[in-house]
Scaffold this motif. Structure first.
Motif, PDB file in Angstrom:
ATOM      1  N   TYR A  64       0.837  -1.204   0.000  1.00  0.00           N
ATOM      2  CA  TYR A  64       0.000   0.000   0.000  1.00  0.00           C
ATOM      3  C   TYR A  64       0.868   1.248   0.000  1.00  0.00           C
ATOM      4  O   TYR A  64       0.593   2.215  -0.699  1.00  0.00           O
ATOM      5  N   ASN A  65       1.903   1.239   0.809  1.00  0.00           N
ATOM      6  CA  ASN A  65       2.776   2.398   0.973  1.00  0.00           C
ATOM      7  C   ASN A  65       3.378   2.844  -0.353  1.00  0.00           C
ATOM      8  O   ASN A  65       3.569   4.028  -0.587  1.00  0.00           O
ATOM      9  N   SER A  66       3.653   1.896  -1.234  1.00  0.00           N
ATOM     10  CA  SER A  66       4.250   2.243  -2.521  1.00  0.00           C
ATOM     11  C   SER A  66       3.256   2.920  -3.467  1.00  0.00           C
ATOM     12  O   SER A  66       3.658   3.530  -4.450  1.00  0.00           O
ATOM     13  N   VAL A  67       1.966   2.824  -3.161  1.00  0.00           N
ATOM     14  CA  VAL A  67       0.928   3.391  -4.026  1.00  0.00           C
ATOM     15  C   VAL A  67       0.526   4.797  -3.572  1.00  0.00           C
ATOM     16  O   VAL A  67       0.244   5.666  -4.385  1.00  0.00           O
ATOM     17  N   GLY A  68       0.493   5.013  -2.256  1.00  0.00           N
ATOM     18  CA  GLY A  68       0.072   6.311  -1.735  1.00  0.00           C
ATOM     19  C   GLY A  68      -0.183   6.245  -0.245  1.00  0.00           C
ATOM     20  O   GLY A  68       0.167   5.272   0.420  1.00  0.00           O
ATOM     21  N   LYS A  69      -0.832   7.271   0.266  1.00  0.00           N
ATOM     22  CA  LYS A  69      -1.194   7.333   1.682  1.00  0.00           C
ATOM     23  C   LYS A  69      -2.665   6.962   1.818  1.00  0.00           C
ATOM     24  O   LYS A  69      -3.526   7.544   1.158  1.00  0.00           O
ATOM     25  N   PHE A  70      -2.924   6.013   2.695  1.00  0.00           N
ATOM     26  CA  PHE A  70      -4.279   5.518   2.878  1.00  0.00           C
ATOM     27  C   PHE A  70      -4.764   5.780   4.292  1.00  0.00           C
ATOM     28  O   PHE A  70      -3.970   5.828   5.220  1.00  0.00           O
ATOM     29  N   GLU A  71      -6.067   5.947   4.423  1.00  0.00           N
ATOM     30  CA  GLU A  71      -6.655   5.989   5.758  1.00  0.00           C
ATOM     31  C   GLU A  71      -7.568   4.779   5.894  1.00  0.00           C
ATOM     32  O   GLU A  71      -8.076   4.251   4.898  1.00  0.00           O
ATOM     33  N   THR A  72      -7.740   4.345   7.122  1.00  0.00           N
ATOM     34  CA  THR A  72      -8.513   3.131   7.390  1.00  0.00           C
ATOM     35  C   THR A  72      -9.481   3.367   8.535  1.00  0.00           C
ATOM     36  O   THR A  72      -9.312   4.288   9.340  1.00  0.00           O
ATOM     37  N   THR A  73     -10.466   2.514   8.598  1.00  0.00           N
ATOM     38  CA  THR A  73     -11.364   2.488   9.741  1.00  0.00           C
ATOM     39  C   THR A  73     -11.867   1.065   9.913  1.00  0.00           C
ATOM     40  O   THR A  73     -11.870   0.272   8.961  1.00  0.00           O
ATOM     41  N   VAL A  74     -12.254   0.748  11.133  1.00  0.00           N
ATOM     42  CA  VAL A  74     -12.775  -0.584  11.454  1.00  0.00           C
ATOM     43  C   VAL A  74     -14.164  -0.400  12.052  1.00  0.00           C
ATOM     44  O   VAL A  74     -14.367   0.471  12.900  1.00  0.00           O
ATOM     45  N   ARG A  75     -15.107  -1.210  11.620  1.00  0.00           N
ATOM     46  CA  ARG A  75     -16.474  -1.135  12.117  1.00  0.00           C
ATOM     47  C   ARG A  75     -16.971  -2.515  12.550  1.00  0.00           C
ATOM     48  O   ARG A  75     -16.680  -3.516  11.892  1.00  0.00           O
ATOM     49  N   SER A  76     -17.729  -2.513  13.622  1.00  0.00           N
ATOM     50  CA  SER A  76     -18.369  -3.741  14.098  1.00  0.00           C
ATOM     51  C   SER A  76     -19.707  -3.891  13.380  1.00  0.00           C
ATOM     52  O   SER A  76     -20.494  -2.946  13.308  1.00  0.00           O
ATOM     53  N   THR A  77     -19.952  -5.083  12.831  1.00  0.00           N
ATOM     54  CA  THR A  77     -21.211  -5.384  12.160  1.00  0.00           C
ATOM     55  C   THR A  77     -21.693  -6.743  12.654  1.00  0.00           C
ATOM     56  O   THR A  77     -20.936  -7.474  13.298  1.00  0.00           O
ATOM     57  N   PRO A  78     -22.916  -7.117  12.352  1.00  0.00           N
ATOM     58  CA  PRO A  78     -23.380  -8.454  12.738  1.00  0.00           C
ATOM     59  C   PRO A  78     -22.523  -9.585  12.148  1.00  0.00           C
ATOM     60  O   PRO A  78     -22.429 -10.668  12.712  1.00  0.00           O
TER      61      PRO A  78
END
Length: 91
Positions: A64-78
């Motif tokens: 991923y780092n070689s492609v660009g800067k990414f942001e992430t998030t984690v969500r709880s689902t059923p």
């Protein structure tokens, strides 16, 4: 015995190639969230999801780092803990 001083070649395994392809696909739609993984419900799944998200957003995942800067998030689902990624705008 002779010693040869040289840098080892970059690691290119199926996982990094697959992850790089995924990163490039996500980067093609900057600012849009992409669901990339779901982990089992519970504390272990939450920990794994957060570790994966952190690795991507912190730049520790070279694919991923070689492609660009990414942001992430984690969500709880059923269904469990879902990891979402997007390319940062202007990155």
């Amino acid at each position: 015995m002779t010693v040869n001083w040289e840098e080892p070649p970059p690691v290119r395994n199926r996982t990094s190639v697959k992850a790089n392809k995924l990163a490039r696909e996500i980067a093609s739609r900057p600012g849009e969230w992409a669901h990339i993984a779901t982990y089992k419900p519970g504390p272990a799944g939450r920990s794994a999801a957060r570790a994966r998200a952190y690795g991507i957003s912190s730049g520790r995942v070279d694919a991923y780092n070689s492609v660009g800067k990414f942001e992430t998030t984690v969500r709880s689902t059923p269904d469990g803990w879902k990891v979402y990624v997007r390319l940062k705008r202007g990155a």
